[in-house]
Design a protein around this motif. Structure first.
Motif, PDB file in Angstrom:
ATOM      1  N   SER A 141      -1.770  -7.014  -5.663  1.00  0.00           N
ATOM      2  CA  SER A 141      -2.878  -7.731  -6.324  1.00  0.00           C
ATOM      3  C   SER A 141      -2.422  -9.134  -6.724  1.00  0.00           C
ATOM      4  CB  SER A 141      -3.349  -6.961  -7.553  1.00  0.00           C
ATOM      5  OG  SER A 141      -2.358  -7.026  -8.567  1.00  0.00           O
ATOM      6  N   TRP A 142      -3.374  -9.985  -6.999  1.00  0.00           N
ATOM      7  CA  TRP A 142      -3.060 -11.341  -7.475  1.00  0.00           C
ATOM      8  C   TRP A 142      -2.231 -11.255  -8.743  1.00  0.00           C
ATOM      9  CZ3 TRP A 142      -3.984 -13.615  -3.315  1.00  0.00           C
ATOM     10  CH2 TRP A 142      -5.161 -13.467  -2.603  1.00  0.00           C
ATOM     11  N   ASP A 143      -2.591 -10.314  -9.600  1.00  0.00           N
ATOM     12  CA  ASP A 143      -1.862 -10.162 -10.858  1.00  0.00           C
ATOM     13  C   ASP A 143      -0.409  -9.756 -10.599  1.00  0.00           C
ATOM     14  OD1 ASP A 143      -1.912  -9.993 -13.803  1.00  0.00           O
ATOM     15  OD2 ASP A 143      -1.438  -7.893 -13.415  1.00  0.00           O
ATOM     16  N   GLU A 144      -0.205  -8.881  -9.629  1.00  0.00           N
ATOM     17  CA  GLU A 144       1.169  -8.472  -9.297  1.00  0.00           C
ATOM     18  C   GLU A 144       1.968  -9.644  -8.720  1.00  0.00           C
ATOM     19  OE1 GLU A 144       0.300  -3.722  -8.539  1.00  0.00           O
ATOM     20  OE2 GLU A 144      -0.078  -5.153  -6.938  1.00  0.00           O
ATOM     21  N   LEU A 145       1.288 -10.505  -7.968  1.00  0.00           N
ATOM     22  CA  LEU A 145       1.971 -11.706  -7.461  1.00  0.00           C
ATOM     23  C   LEU A 145       2.394 -12.598  -8.627  1.00  0.00           C
ATOM     24  CD1 LEU A 145      -0.108 -12.907  -4.360  1.00  0.00           C
ATOM     25  CD2 LEU A 145       2.073 -11.702  -4.376  1.00  0.00           C
ATOM     26  N   LEU A 146       1.505 -12.698  -9.631  1.00  0.00           N
ATOM     27  CA  LEU A 146       1.809 -13.535 -10.790  1.00  0.00           C
ATOM     28  C   LEU A 146       3.017 -13.005 -11.564  1.00  0.00           C
ATOM     29  CD1 LEU A 146      -1.711 -14.286 -12.261  1.00  0.00           C
ATOM     30  CD2 LEU A 146       0.008 -15.936 -11.559  1.00  0.00           C
ATOM     31  N   GLU A 147       3.161 -11.689 -11.584  1.00  0.00           N
ATOM     32  CA  GLU A 147       4.232 -11.068 -12.369  1.00  0.00           C
ATOM     33  C   GLU A 147       5.558 -11.030 -11.600  1.00  0.00           C
ATOM     34  OE1 GLU A 147       3.827  -9.582 -15.531  1.00  0.00           O
ATOM     35  OE2 GLU A 147       1.778 -10.330 -15.621  1.00  0.00           O
ATOM     36  N   ALA A 148       5.513 -11.264 -10.292  1.00  0.00           N
ATOM     37  CA  ALA A 148       6.699 -11.006  -9.453  1.00  0.00           C
ATOM     38  C   ALA A 148       7.812 -12.024  -9.704  1.00  0.00           C
ATOM     39  CB  ALA A 148       6.301 -11.010  -7.980  1.00  0.00           C
ATOM     40  N   ALA A 149       8.957 -11.534 -10.125  1.00  0.00           N
ATOM     41  CA  ALA A 149      10.109 -12.399 -10.388  1.00  0.00           C
ATOM     42  C   ALA A 149      10.621 -13.043  -9.097  1.00  0.00           C
ATOM     43  CB  ALA A 149      11.219 -11.580 -11.044  1.00  0.00           C
ATOM     44  N   GLU A 150      10.426 -12.345  -7.969  1.00  0.00           N
ATOM     45  CA  GLU A 150      10.917 -12.845  -6.669  1.00  0.00           C
ATOM     46  C   GLU A 150      10.300 -14.193  -6.299  1.00  0.00           C
ATOM     47  OE1 GLU A 150       9.736  -9.899  -7.288  1.00  0.00           O
ATOM     48  OE2 GLU A 150      11.125  -8.368  -6.553  1.00  0.00           O
ATOM     49  N   LEU A 151       9.136 -14.486  -6.870  1.00  0.00           N
ATOM     50  CA  LEU A 151       8.413 -15.694  -6.453  1.00  0.00           C
ATOM     51  C   LEU A 151       8.710 -16.888  -7.348  1.00  0.00           C
ATOM     52  CD1 LEU A 151       4.963 -14.022  -5.668  1.00  0.00           C
ATOM     53  CD2 LEU A 151       6.865 -14.470  -4.120  1.00  0.00           C
ATOM     54  N   ARG A 152       9.570 -16.671  -8.347  1.00  0.00           N
ATOM     55  CA  ARG A 152       9.827 -17.750  -9.303  1.00  0.00           C
ATOM     56  C   ARG A 152      10.975 -18.651  -8.840  1.00  0.00           C
ATOM     57  NH1 ARG A 152       9.030 -13.659 -13.899  1.00  0.00           N
ATOM     58  NH2 ARG A 152       6.766 -13.519 -13.860  1.00  0.00           N
ATOM     59  N   CYS A 153      10.784 -19.261  -7.678  1.00  0.00           N
ATOM     60  CA  CYS A 153      11.750 -20.253  -7.212  1.00  0.00           C
ATOM     61  C   CYS A 153      10.928 -21.409  -6.647  1.00  0.00           C
ATOM     62  CB  CYS A 153      12.685 -19.652  -6.177  1.00  0.00           C
ATOM     63  SG  CYS A 153      11.853 -19.031  -4.727  1.00  0.00           S
ATOM     64  N   PRO A 154      11.490 -22.627  -6.625  1.00  0.00           N
ATOM     65  CA  PRO A 154      10.689 -23.794  -6.249  1.00  0.00           C
ATOM     66  C   PRO A 154      10.042 -23.670  -4.868  1.00  0.00           C
ATOM     67  CG  PRO A 154      12.826 -24.473  -7.133  1.00  0.00           C
ATOM     68  CD  PRO A 154      12.868 -22.988  -7.022  1.00  0.00           C
ATOM     69  N   GLY A 155      10.754 -23.058  -3.934  1.00  0.00           N
ATOM     70  CA  GLY A 155      10.232 -22.957  -2.577  1.00  0.00           C
ATOM     71  C   GLY A 155       9.005 -22.069  -2.470  1.00  0.00           C
ATOM     72  N   LEU A 156       8.909 -21.067  -3.350  1.00  0.00           N
ATOM     73  CA  LEU A 156       7.785 -20.121  -3.286  1.00  0.00           C
ATOM     74  C   LEU A 156       6.798 -20.325  -4.432  1.00  0.00           C
ATOM     75  CD1 LEU A 156       9.842 -16.909  -2.360  1.00  0.00           C
ATOM     76  CD2 LEU A 156       8.398 -18.258  -0.826  1.00  0.00           C
ATOM     77  N   ALA A 157       7.010 -21.389  -5.221  1.00  0.00           N
ATOM     78  CA  ALA A 157       6.205 -21.590  -6.435  1.00  0.00           C
ATOM     79  C   ALA A 157       4.705 -21.668  -6.150  1.00  0.00           C
ATOM     80  CB  ALA A 157       6.664 -22.854  -7.160  1.00  0.00           C
ATOM     81  N   ALA A 158       4.349 -22.130  -4.938  1.00  0.00           N
ATOM     82  CA  ALA A 158       2.923 -22.283  -4.615  1.00  0.00           C
ATOM     83  C   ALA A 158       2.181 -20.954  -4.685  1.00  0.00           C
ATOM     84  CB  ALA A 158       2.763 -22.884  -3.218  1.00  0.00           C
ATOM     85  N   ILE A 159       2.872 -19.848  -4.409  1.00  0.00           N
ATOM     86  CA  ILE A 159       2.180 -18.548  -4.372  1.00  0.00           C
ATOM     87  C   ILE A 159       1.665 -18.190  -5.763  1.00  0.00           C
ATOM     88  CG2 ILE A 159       2.420 -16.087  -3.897  1.00  0.00           C
ATOM     89  CD1 ILE A 159       4.500 -16.754  -1.774  1.00  0.00           C
ATOM     90  N   GLY A 160       2.543 -18.262  -6.769  1.00  0.00           N
ATOM     91  CA  GLY A 160       2.119 -17.936  -8.132  1.00  0.00           C
ATOM     92  C   GLY A 160       1.121 -18.950  -8.672  1.00  0.00           C
ATOM     93  N   GLU A 161       1.364 -20.210  -8.325  1.00  0.00           N
ATOM     94  CA  GLU A 161       0.466 -21.272  -8.784  1.00  0.00           C
ATOM     95  C   GLU A 161      -0.952 -21.038  -8.254  1.00  0.00           C
ATOM     96  OE1 GLU A 161       1.056 -25.970  -9.261  1.00  0.00           O
ATOM     97  OE2 GLU A 161       1.596 -25.211  -7.296  1.00  0.00           O
ATOM     98  N   CYS A 162      -1.022 -20.613  -7.014  1.00  0.00           N
ATOM     99  CA  CYS A 162      -2.315 -20.337  -6.393  1.00  0.00           C
ATOM    100  C   CYS A 162      -2.931 -19.079  -6.999  1.00  0.00           C
ATOM    101  CB  CYS A 162      -2.104 -20.169  -4.892  1.00  0.00           C
ATOM    102  SG  CYS A 162      -3.573 -19.724  -3.991  1.00  0.00           S
ATOM    103  N   ALA A 163      -2.136 -18.014  -7.130  1.00  0.00           N
ATOM    104  CA  ALA A 163      -2.656 -16.743  -7.661  1.00  0.00           C
ATOM    105  C   ALA A 163      -3.214 -16.922  -9.070  1.00  0.00           C
ATOM    106  CB  ALA A 163      -1.558 -15.676  -7.651  1.00  0.00           C
ATOM    107  N   HIS A 164      -2.568 -17.779  -9.844  1.00  0.00           N
ATOM    108  CA  HIS A 164      -3.005 -18.026 -11.222  1.00  0.00           C
ATOM    109  C   HIS A 164      -4.453 -18.508 -11.273  1.00  0.00           C
ATOM    110  CE1 HIS A 164      -2.462 -19.113 -15.454  1.00  0.00           C
ATOM    111  NE2 HIS A 164      -3.071 -20.258 -15.191  1.00  0.00           N
ATOM    112  N   GLY A 165      -4.838 -19.301 -10.284  1.00  0.00           N
ATOM    113  CA  GLY A 165      -6.173 -19.898 -10.316  1.00  0.00           C
ATOM    114  C   GLY A 165      -7.232 -19.117  -9.563  1.00  0.00           C
ATOM    115  N   ILE A 166      -6.866 -17.981  -8.980  1.00  0.00           N
ATOM    116  CA  ILE A 166      -7.847 -17.245  -8.169  1.00  0.00           C
ATOM    117  C   ILE A 166      -8.831 -16.496  -9.056  1.00  0.00           C
ATOM    118  CG2 ILE A 166      -8.104 -15.241  -6.648  1.00  0.00           C
ATOM    119  CD1 ILE A 166      -5.660 -16.256  -5.126  1.00  0.00           C
TER     120      ILE A 166
END
Lengths: 267, 160
Positions: free
Chosen positions: A74-99
């Motif tokens: 889910s979008w919420d699970e993407l937001l919570e995922a520690a794996e995505l908290r790096c500059p290269g993947l930051a767009a994923i959480g940034e995008c999920a936050h606004g969905i």
């Protein structure tokens, strides 16, 4: 309204889901945040909904040099995922936050969004910029398709009737990369009037994708300005063609600046 | 063609027969008499039907009832305990977070989801969390204040 009469089946595993999808007018439901509203409007009238929401196609995992997003994540699970908290993947959480909104993010899934292929959906732009491929599974076996070849048009994909998205695979950006997603939303619907995702490599190379402005999200190629000039941009009463083209240029610039800053700053 | 649905609603196992097309909100309202989940739109935009599924806010008009099989559903009816209003409910009254009240159950449950993960949210985080809930009376500011104060009340309750 209430959806038209329909039958319901809960898939016990992927093979069972594919078997159920042999029915011609069947439709997959996961989070249901796109399908149920259009069933209520009776734009979609499937004879059977195949509920895949309990299958084990969920979760965020880094294996080797690849990021794997289970399509049921889910979008919420993407937001919570520690794996995505790096500059290269930051767009994923940034995008999920606004969905959508809180409720949509709690139920809506990344695979559902890709399969629905709304021309204004946000995440496909991010996944295009990150160079994602999809693993699709059918009774004939698996096939791998770049996301850029998966989305064929508005609400139209290369997914066959008896086929599921089994995995969303993102090559890990090289160390020193940064990514970002920037959009300007319609204030009521929340859908992007124009959205842009950028991946900046450690050498400063940029890969940019846009959404919301044409029939489908697309990669801009080597010359973003020229690509936007050439694009057959969609206009409506909220955002006429010229305004949308201007807006697209703005979000592209902002996404690139933000991605480059993240690449440099390492945050 | 009815199918039997088993779920846990407000802590109690419930069973009811539904059509496959029945939306969760209709199962709750018409099947179980829990009319606190309101129907304010036809397009899954207003959030008045928000309930918690396994403690997460969800629009119950955008879920087929059968999809919730086995899940734990929380509706507004269960928030008050032993005749005492829940701190979020109390806060909405004290801070004028409602006028007509139609959107209130949904807003309170969205706030419950937010405060369960972020006990001290910024106003920006509150506004972000209630984006899916439309209110046509208050102009939102008193709602934001209600949720902020509810967070403080819940934190105080937790520290006692």
């Amino acid at each position: 309204m209430i959806p038209a009469p329909v039958r319901y089946a809960r898939a016990s595993d992927v093979a069972h889901a594919l078997e159920l999808l042999a029915e011609p007018e069947s439709k997959v439901v996961a989070g249901g945040q796109s399908l149920i509203p259009v069933m209520r409007l009776r734009i979609a009238r499937p004879s059977l909904v195949v509920d895949i929401s309990r299958l084990e196609l969920r979760g965020v995992e880094i294996r080797g040099d690849e990021l794997h997003l289970g399509p049921l994540t889910s979008w919420d699970e993407l937001l919570e995922a520690a794996e995505l908290r790096c500059p290269g993947l930051a767009a994923i959480g940034e995008c999920a936050h606004g969905i959508g909104d809180l409720q949509v993010r709690n139920r809506g899934t990344v695979g559902g969004s890709l399969a629905h292929a709304d021309p204004a959906s946000d995440m496909p732009a991010v996944l295009l910029a990150l160079g994602a491929t999809l693993k699709l599974r059918s009774p004939k076996g698996d096939r791998v398709i770049p996301l850029a070849e998966f989305v064929l048009g508005p609400f139209t994909t290369a997914l066959h009737a008896q086929e599921l998205i089994a995995d969303v695979v993102v090559p890990l950006p090289a160390p020193g990369s940064g990514s970002a997603y920037v959009s300007v939303e319609h204030p009521a619907s929340g859908f992007a009037l124009a959205g842009a995702a950028a991946l900046a490599g450690p050498d400063g190379a940029l890969r940019v994708a846009v959404t919301g402005i044409t029939t489908q999200p697309f990669l801009l190629g080597d010359d973003p300005e020229e690509a936007l000039e050439a694009a057959e941009i969609f206009g409506d009463r909220f955002a006429p063609v010229d305004y949308r083209r201007e807006l697209a240029a703005v979000v592209v610039r902002r996404a690139c600046e933000s991605a480059v800053a993240r690449a440099k700053g390492g945050s | 063609m009815l199918e039997t649905l088993e779920l846990v609603v407000n802590g109690e196992p419930r069973s009811l027969d539904v059509e496959p097309r029945t939306l969760l909100v209709h199962a709750l309202r018409d099947g179980l008499g829990l009319t606190g989940a309101h129907i304010g739109c036809d397009t899954s935009q207003c959030g008045a039907c928000t309930v918690l599924i396994d403690n997460r806010a969800v629009k119950s008009c955008a879920v087929l009832a059968l999809q919730a099989e086995g899940a734990a559903i929380t509706t507004i009816e269960s928030l008050a305990a032993h005749g005492e209003m829940h701190p979020i409910q109390r806060s909405f009254i004290e801070n004028h977070g409602l006028q007509c009240g139609f959107c209130t159950p949904g807003l309170i449950l969205a706030a419950a989801d937010l405060l369960s993960r972020d006990p001290e949210p910024t106003d920006e985080a509150i506004r972000h969390a209630i984006r899916g809930n439309l209110c046509r009376c208050t102009g939102y500011q008193p709602i934001v204040e209600s949720i902020r104060a509810a967070g403080a009340a819940l934190r105080e309750e937790a520290s006692r």
